[in-house]
Design an enzyme around this catalytic site. Sequence first.
Site, short mmCIF file in Angstrom:
data_model
loop_
_atom_site.label_atom_id
_atom_site.label_comp_id
_atom_site.label_asym_id
_atom_site.label_seq_id
_atom_site.Cartn_x
_atom_site.Cartn_y
_atom_site.Cartn_z
CB SER A 103 41.32 32.48 40.31
OG SER A 103 39.85 33.69 40.04
CB THR A 104 38.66 31.74 44.35
OG1 THR A 104 37.92 32.58 43.18
CG2 THR A 104 37.58 32.15 46.07
CG HIS A 131 41.01 34.87 37.01
ND1 HIS A 131 40.97 34.13 37.89
CD2 HIS A 131 42.00 35.87 36.45
CE1 HIS A 131 40.99 33.52 36.21
NE2 HIS A 131 41.85 33.70 35.77
CG MET A 146 35.04 27.43 40.86
SD MET A 146 34.29 28.32 41.65
CE MET A 146 33.78 30.25 41.23
CG ASP A 190 42.15 31.74 32.71
OD1 ASP A 190 42.50 31.05 32.16
OD2 ASP A 190 42.35 32.84 33.37
#
Length: 348
Positions: free
Chosen positions: A173-174, A199, A292, A295
């Site tokens: 993600s991030t 993401h 973050m 997930d």
Amino acid sequence: MAINVLVVDDSAVVRQVLREVLGEAPDINVYAAVSDPIFAMQKMQQEWPDVIVLDIEMPRMDGLTFLRQLMSERPTPVIICSSLAEKGAELSLQALAAGAIDIFTKPQLGVKDFLLDAKQQFWNSVRGAASARLTKRAAEPQANKKEITHKPVHADLVSMTSTTDRISVIGTSTGGTQALETILVNLSRTCPGIAVVQHMPEKFTAAFAKRLDSVCEVDVKEAETGDRLIPGRVLIAPGGHHLEIQRSGAQYIAKVFRGPAVNRHCPSVDVLFRSAARAAGRNVTGIIMTGMGDDGARGLLEMRQAGARTIAQDEASCIVFGMPKEAINLGAAKEILSLTQIPAVLEG
């Protein structure tokens, strides 16, 4: 202590709404909202922000130029607040390559209602950005990129007759766009097939896959239902769709579908990982990387319980040590590796 945020956007409406939306969070303070990077630099001389929310297309100085200057001199977490239009998607991906850590999209119409509806997501994005670890980057990162323009065509017909013994799945993600590029540019066309959930908003993943494909020896494409996981191919989950891996005879194939968000995300890493546990068991390697939230943590645990090799990126090399930390705390990761160690694992 509140997270100090500087908003830089040439739309007065967006500046006003972002002040309102972010200001409702108890731990976020928008100390200034300005119309372009020139005014931003003046504000930053008085007080340096913890996070910058940055538009790209602005007068006097565009957001990309400002971002590259910022990341080469004093790296600061930046969230791109970009249009969903095709041009906005391409420019946002350039911003991620230059060091921005997240994208937040805004429609061309109904911006106020959209941002008000998505305020929780925006709060989380700002909190994730505030915890990011950043390092200085070259002022002109694009100049050093190798571009691969000619690739041999994959022999899909040959692959149909052979068993795909091993595959890999990656969730991030991030900070993941930078981490994925670092990994994928180091892979050869003989590496086992890979499926990825990053993401990312809808309409961005196709451009992201295309960009990676241009700098990698492996083939990178946005996943479509029926795509085979074959050596030298990387499938990226489309934004707004989940990606699962299914077994079809001797092959592993992709299934792409719309569905409700899982752990607030679509695509969701948990959806991919759980499907890999079911379809591939011991024949799959799962890797959870920078991001973050949580997930993917439970999905990675299911993979480990199914006999898969499971790996979490280490804290030192993560931009945001959230998802890997949750997986480690659950006991889902057999191994903890740095970003530089992961390509060797993926090569099999």
